[in-house]
Design an enzyme around this catalytic site. Structure first.
Site, short mmCIF file in Angstrom:
data_model
loop_
_atom_site.label_atom_id
_atom_site.label_comp_id
_atom_site.label_asym_id
_atom_site.label_seq_id
_atom_site.Cartn_x
_atom_site.Cartn_y
_atom_site.Cartn_z
N SER A 139 0.92 -1.18 -0.15
CA SER A 139 -0.11 0.07 0.14
C SER A 139 0.89 1.31 -0.06
CB SER A 139 -0.89 -0.06 1.12
OG SER A 139 -1.44 1.40 1.46
N TYR B 54 -1.79 -1.12 10.56
CA TYR B 54 -1.91 -1.46 9.28
C TYR B 54 -0.58 -0.99 8.24
CZ TYR B 54 -3.72 -1.37 4.35
OH TYR B 54 -4.10 -1.62 2.79
P1 NAD Z 1 -11.51 -5.99 0.34
O1 NAD Z 1 -12.08 -6.07 1.47
O2 NAD Z 1 -12.30 -6.21 -1.11
O3 NAD Z 1 -10.38 -7.41 0.18
C1 NAD Z 1 -9.84 -7.66 1.27
C2 NAD Z 1 -10.21 -9.25 1.38
O4 NAD Z 1 -9.13 -9.75 2.54
C3 NAD Z 1 -11.22 -9.84 2.10
O5 NAD Z 1 -12.04 -9.75 0.52
C4 NAD Z 1 -11.27 -10.96 2.58
O6 NAD Z 1 -11.51 -12.09 1.75
C5 NAD Z 1 -9.65 -11.11 2.88
N1 NAD Z 1 -9.52 -11.22 4.40
C6 NAD Z 1 -9.40 -10.18 5.34
N2 NAD Z 1 -9.10 -11.12 6.56
C7 NAD Z 1 -9.16 -12.32 6.15
C8 NAD Z 1 -9.04 -13.41 6.94
N3 NAD Z 1 -8.73 -13.26 8.41
N4 NAD Z 1 -9.14 -14.60 6.26
C9 NAD Z 1 -9.42 -14.83 4.97
N5 NAD Z 1 -9.46 -13.66 4.00
C10 NAD Z 1 -9.35 -12.59 4.83
O7 NAD Z 1 -10.57 -4.88 0.10
P2 NAD Z 1 -9.45 -4.40 -0.95
O8 NAD Z 1 -9.31 -2.93 -0.61
O9 NAD Z 1 -9.57 -5.08 -2.32
O10 NAD Z 1 -8.18 -5.12 -0.37
C11 NAD Z 1 -7.19 -6.02 -1.03
C12 NAD Z 1 -5.94 -5.82 -0.51
O11 NAD Z 1 -5.45 -4.22 -0.84
C13 NAD Z 1 -5.72 -5.62 0.82
O12 NAD Z 1 -4.10 -6.41 1.35
C14 NAD Z 1 -5.41 -4.09 1.13
O13 NAD Z 1 -4.68 -4.05 2.49
C15 NAD Z 1 -4.84 -3.69 -0.08
N6 NAD Z 1 -5.00 -2.18 -0.18
C16 NAD Z 1 -6.19 -1.69 -0.29
C17 NAD Z 1 -6.29 -0.33 -0.66
C18 NAD Z 1 -7.87 0.44 -0.58
O14 NAD Z 1 -7.78 1.59 -0.67
N7 NAD Z 1 -8.83 -0.50 -0.95
C19 NAD Z 1 -5.08 0.50 -0.74
C20 NAD Z 1 -3.96 -0.24 -0.46
C21 NAD Z 1 -3.93 -1.38 -0.28
#
Ligand code: NAD
Ligand code: MG
Length: 298
Positions: free
Chosen positions: A190, A203
């Site tokens: 991130s 985080y």
């Molecule tokens: P999202 O909620 O769609 O995806 C996160 C997924 O993590 C969930 O769908 C879930 O299936 C999985 N997860 C969380 N805890 C879990 C557990 N204990 N066991 C199994 N699965 C688990 O959100 P997203 O934003 O698409 O996140 C995907 C990645 O992107 C993450 O690593 C997040 O940190 C990263 N990210 C997101 C952003 C943003 O702004 N959305 C920015 C930077 C990084």
């Protein structure tokens, strides 16, 4: 406006009409309940055979960035195993249907990434059912805001690290004996790795760790022909953000701080994962590809 990846487009205007809303959900949240809807590339992503015959495992593949990546991978010709929490079955089944329409073999593995046994079995079951494994996307993640370190409870701190870091370690370690030369590992970090928000101490720390892990392991595995890279998203519209990923009052201006002046959509991330997964990035190793609307990074 046309949104497929082959159409000449002004990135300032693209998706600029999609305004974030508070729409609070309980963790882990569902794309099905996200208002407004996120764009996962369902109607637009066009594959060109770049991952033909590949076998991918994607954690957090039910929603958000992982789901957009899964759709792109399937349309590029890969078979895909999806990991997600049991509460996310509805999202996972919708995505699995889209992948099958693209001709992919799809596996769905609900479970908790905080459990080492689940992570190890996820890999072995994927290998057994797909007949191998050559793309690992460590993307599942936990993000819960906290405004004061004295109230950041130990359990949250541990859970954030276990989900974001330990699971990546367990899955990568379990996958290694199965990965052939040419395989690729992609970790989701991130912009928080370099520009941590004051409300995301735990985080942001995990995301810096993921960057370091990626660059260290990449050097170990490069001589074996296995490439490890990371993608660093900026503010992207996903369930993670409305499930206490941000203080609710910050959500309405989510993404406005970027030079593009808007949040990103999961569909804008998927091509970065395709690039790093495919052979076209053969000389790219230990790299973090920032997809963040223009925020400067080291
Ligand atoms: P999202 O909620 O769609 O995806 C996160 C997924 O993590 C969930 O769908 C879930 O299936 C999985 N997860 C969380 N805890 C879990 C557990 N204990 N066991 C199994 N699965 C688990 O959100 P997203 O934003 O698409 O996140 C995907 C990645 O992107 C993450 O690593 C997040 O940190 C990263 N990210 C997101 C952003 C943003 O702004 N959305 C920015 C930077 C990084
Ligand atoms: Mg989800």
């Amino acid at each position: 406006m046309s949104r497929d990846q082959y159409t000449f487009t002004n990135p300032v205007e693209l998706y600029s009409e999609i305004e974030p809303q508070k729409g609070h959900q309980q963790e882990p949240g569902l794309d099905a309940d996200l208002t407004p809807k996120a764009d996962l590339g369902e109607d637009t992503y066009r594959g060109t055979g770049r991952l033909t015959g590949r076998k991918a495992l994607i954690t957090g593949g039910d929603s958000g960035i992982g789901a957009a990546t899964a759709i792109a991978f399937a349309r590029e010709g890969a078979d895909v195993a999806l990991s997600y929490l049991p509460e996310e079955e509805e999202d996972a089944q919708r995505i699995a249907g889209i992948l099958r329409e693209a001709g992919a073999t799809v596996l769905t593995f609900p479970g908790d990434l905080k459990q080492k046994d689940y992570c190890v079995e996820l890999v072995s079951k994927t290998v057994d059912a797909l007949g191998g494994l050559d793309i690992v996307v460590n993307n599942g993640g936990k993000q819960i805001y906290n405004e004061d370190l004295t109230t950041l409870d130990d359990q949250q701190f541990d859970d954030t690290f276990t989900t974001n870091v330990d699971a990546m370690f367990w899955i990568t370690k379990a996958a290694l004996p199965h990965l052939p030369a040419g395989a690729t590992i992609i970790n989701t970090t991130s912009v928080q790795a370099y520009s941590p928000s004051e409300t995301l101490v735990d985080y942001a720390s995990t995301k810096a760790t993921i960057n370091a892990f990626t660059k260290a392991v990449a050097q170990q595995l490069a001589p074996k022909g296995i490439r490890v890279n990371a993608v660093a998203p900026g503010p992207i519209w996903t369930p993670l953000q409305v499930t206490d990923g941000q203080p609710p009052e910050k959500l309405e201006s989510f993404g406005e701080e970027t030079p593009l002046g808007r949040m990103g959509q999961p569909a804008e991330l998927a091509p970065a994962y395709v690039f790093l997964a495919s052979a076209e990035s053969s000389y790219v190793i230990g790299e973090t590809l920032n997809v963040n609307g223009g925020m400067p990074t080291p």
